[in-house]
Design an enzyme around this catalytic site. Structure first.
Site: not given
Ligand code: UDP
Length: 345
Positions: A58, A76, A85, A152
């Site tokens: 993406i 998603l 993270y 995150y």
């Protein structure tokens, strides 16, 4: 004209369940985008003409253009395992902010309805005494920059704010509260590396008879939600789209709240019952500090209970599956799916 929907991250845990349900419950045309299709290989093999499988990233501008031509776009795609993270904060921020906002800008151009998967982690560093978390009234609390655990949460929060700021974008935000079920994450060393989220990590430990590690005593609390409830939520959303524009929704089950220590004990009890062995014969529980387990910069949310009023009122949705049923299904799946692997290793 038939509805068209793009699932970005169709091969992930949530995407794979949603894709299957869309095929069963709708005649829609589906664009399934991911880099990894192992969870949905069976659906791919069926060669249903309603689905186009696209192996693509993406981050690619051409992919964004193609995806945004669907009537509904569900995003998603994300790095969403806490163990990453800290060590991969830059990639985490790009995957949860930079890429989603490019897709959002493209959807604003085409008029696609963007359903963006955010996280319950946007509420941040909640305390043991935290109140029920309300989509529109609760504060977001984050730690310092050195506490990179919050990379995150902050990226998701900023992407939510960015979506809200784009003129004419039709969007809705979903904030999952610890979804669990078959196909969640991975078993370390078998089909993934690192530390998966707690359900997958405890299930892996049980199947291998390794210790179950309780981070900081296992005192943090979570509200776990069956993936099947999550999928039902999505259909309530699809059926009430006009009411959902511009709204963020908690998707969770406030009745399924417990501490991580209680979760470990319950999962061990369920697995012992499944195998007909005494609980004591299974994985021991061991305490470990957050920094020792996950690395420097780890902090935690101590309590996360969703307010579920908004999705009930606007969409008529309420999660129904009790924790024990959801855990039984998940543990049984992990046992069946991975037992052979464990015997080999
Ligand atoms: N946790 C734990 N042992 C594990 C994995 C996670 O005690 O093997 C704890 C973790 O510190 C957190 C909670 O379980 O308090 C939920 O962690 P998870 O990684 O599933 O996701 P989160 O809800 O934090 O995003």
């Amino acid at each position: 004209m038939e509805t068209s929907i793009a699932l970005v991250g169709a091969g992930g845990f949530v995407g794979s369940h949603l894709l299957q349900a869309l095929l069963q419950r709708t005649p829609w045309k589906i664009l399934a985008v991911d880099l990894d299709f192992h969870r949905i290989q069976n659906l791919k093999n069926e060669k249903d003409s309603r689905v186009e499988f696209l192996r693509a990233d993406i981050a690619d501008a051409e992919v964004i253009q193609k995806v945004s031509r669907s009537e509904i776009v569900v995003n998603l795609a994300a790095i969403c395992t806490p163990s990453r993270y800290m060590s991969e904060a830059q990639a985490v921020i790009e995957s949860n902010f930079s890429h989603p906002v490019e897709l959002a800008k493209a959807c604003a151009q085409t008029g696609a309805w963007l359903v963006y998967f955010s996280t319950s982690e946007v509420y941040g560093k909640t305390s043991q005494g935290a109140e029920v978390l309300d989509e529109d009234a609760s504060d977001f609390i984050q730690g310092s920059i050195r506490a990179s655990r919050w990379s995150y949460a902050v990226a998701k929060q900023l992407s939510e704010r960015y979506l809200a700021a784009i003129p004419h974008l039709k969007y809705s935000v979903v904030r999952p509260f610890n979804f669990i079920g078959p196909w969640m994450d991975f078993m370390p060393g078998v089909d993934g590396e690192g530390i998966p989220r707690v359900l997958a990590n405890f299930s892996s430990a049980l199947v291998r008879n390794d210790p179950m590690f309780l981070v900081n005593g296992g005192n943090a609390r979570r509200s776990f939600t069956s993936i099947h409830d999550a999928v039902d939520f999505m259909f309530c959303l699809f059926e009430n789209r006009e009411k959902a524009y511009g709204e963020a929704f908690n998707v969770g089950n406030a009745k399924n709240e417990l501490s991580i220590r209680e979760l470990a004990v319950l999962m061990r009890r369920i697995y012992a019952r499944m195998l007909s062995v005494p609980e004591e014969a299974l994985s021991p529980l061991k305490e470990v500090s957050g920094e020792a387990y996950y690395g420097k910069g780890y902090e935690d949310s101590l309590r996360r209970i969703p307010s579920v009023e908004k999705s009930k009122k606007l969409l008529g949705f309420e999660a129904k599956i009790p924790l024990e049923d959801a855990l039984e299904e998940s543990i049984c799946w992990f046992h069946t799916h991975y037992s052979a692997e464990c015997k080999r290793s």
